[in-house]
Design a protein around this motif. Structure first.
Motif, PDB file in Angstrom:
ATOM      1  N   ARG A  97       0.852  -1.192   0.000  1.00  0.00           N
ATOM      2  CA  ARG A  97       0.000   0.000   0.000  1.00  0.00           C
ATOM      3  C   ARG A  97       0.883   1.235   0.000  1.00  0.00           C
ATOM      4  NH1 ARG A  97      -5.408   0.774   3.521  1.00  0.00           N
ATOM      5  NH2 ARG A  97      -6.049  -0.615   1.821  1.00  0.00           N
ATOM      6  N   MET A 126      -4.061  -2.265 -10.280  1.00  0.00           N
ATOM      7  CA  MET A 126      -4.604  -2.523  -8.946  1.00  0.00           C
ATOM      8  C   MET A 126      -5.791  -3.472  -8.966  1.00  0.00           C
ATOM      9  SD  MET A 126      -4.351   0.961  -6.641  1.00  0.00           S
ATOM     10  CE  MET A 126      -4.744   2.193  -7.878  1.00  0.00           C
ATOM     11  N   SER A 132      -2.573  -1.168  -3.440  1.00  0.00           N
ATOM     12  CA  SER A 132      -3.514  -0.048  -3.316  1.00  0.00           C
ATOM     13  C   SER A 132      -2.721   1.226  -3.098  1.00  0.00           C
ATOM     14  CB  SER A 132      -4.491  -0.283  -2.153  1.00  0.00           C
ATOM     15  OG  SER A 132      -3.794  -0.527  -0.938  1.00  0.00           O
TER      16      SER A 132
END
Length: 257
Positions: A97, A126, A132
């Motif tokens: 992330r 993604m 993310s």
């Protein structure tokens, strides 16, 4: 994410990364702040949320990572994050992330154009990978128009835009409302989408509430440029009727694929 105060983005980024750590993700923060601010954030994330794994948190500066005046290569940047995601998985994390203050990367027209293209490419990546990201854009520096050019390329953003043109599992999705007031913005969004030459394109328009014929002409021109048949999936009555009434070479309507 559009922001008016850097502290607001820092707070949102901290929460976004903290949530990632709670899910077992490796996290990375690319900051436009000072080296002291970067060090303080890393210390907080590690001390409060990941004290037992120093490799769970990576903090970088935009200047140190990209340099000044850098124009992002979407292909190279997606490849870099794909490699970083694979490395995170190999290290035992559930994925990667990233929170990045991208303001310094979009201050010139060339940077803005390249980064908007990259936004669509990374969203496409993604969809099928445990990666993310949240990008921040300072409205005071960039202006509302520039922020809108970036925000409309995402399915979700706190910046208001009349339409959303973004990567989706079906290929591309188009939602919201499109009239003459956003025709220039819509044209820019279309031109910033990489399509394979000659391959048909499915566009999910289930969330498209209104569109005028000018926007349909833009889609037809997109198909012409790529010599690709464009199929509007799940259209409402208005969208389907407009397409049926127009003499189009590359755009048609269809049900869910």
């Amino acid at each position: 994410m559009a922001y008016d105060d850097p502290a607001t983005f820092a707070t949102k980024a901290k929460a976004f990364l903290a949530d990632g750590l709670a899910q077992g993700l490796q996290v990375r923060y690319v900051s436009a702040g000072s080296s002291d601010e970067i060090a303080d954030l890393r210390e907080w994330l590690l001390g409060e949320l990941a004290p037992d794994r120093a490799d769970a948190v990576h903090i970088e500066s935009v200047r140190g990572t990209y340099g000044v005046g850098h124009v992002v290569s979407g292909v190279k940047q997606v490849a870099a994050y794909a490699a970083a995601t694979s490395a995170a998985l190999a290290a035992g994390f559930a994925g990667l992330r990233v929170a990045a203050d991208a303001t310094p990367l979009v201050v010139t027209p060339a940077q803005l154009d390249a980064f908007a293209r990259y936004e669509h490419q990374i969203d496409r990546y993604m969809i099928g990978h445990p990666f993310s990201a949240m990008c921040g854009y300072d409205r005071a520096v960039l202006g509302a128009d520039a922020v809108a050019e970036l925000a409309c390329m995402h399915p979700v953003s706190n910046a208001r835009t009349m339409f959303r043109w973004h990567a989706a599992e079906s290929g591309v999705a188009l939602a919201g409302e499109i009239d003459r007031s956003v025709q220039t913005l819509f044209r820019k969004a279309l031109r910033r989408t990489d399509l394979a030459q000659g391959e048909p394109v499915d566009i999910d328009v289930a969330g498209l509430d209104f569109v005028d014929h000018h926007a349909i002409v833009e889609l037809d021109e997109l198909g012409r440029q790529h010599q690709a048949r464009i199929v509007l999936r799940n259209p409402g009555y208005l969208v389907a009727r407009i397409v049926q009434l127009m003499n189009l070479d590359f755009v048609g309507v269809g049900e869910s694929a």
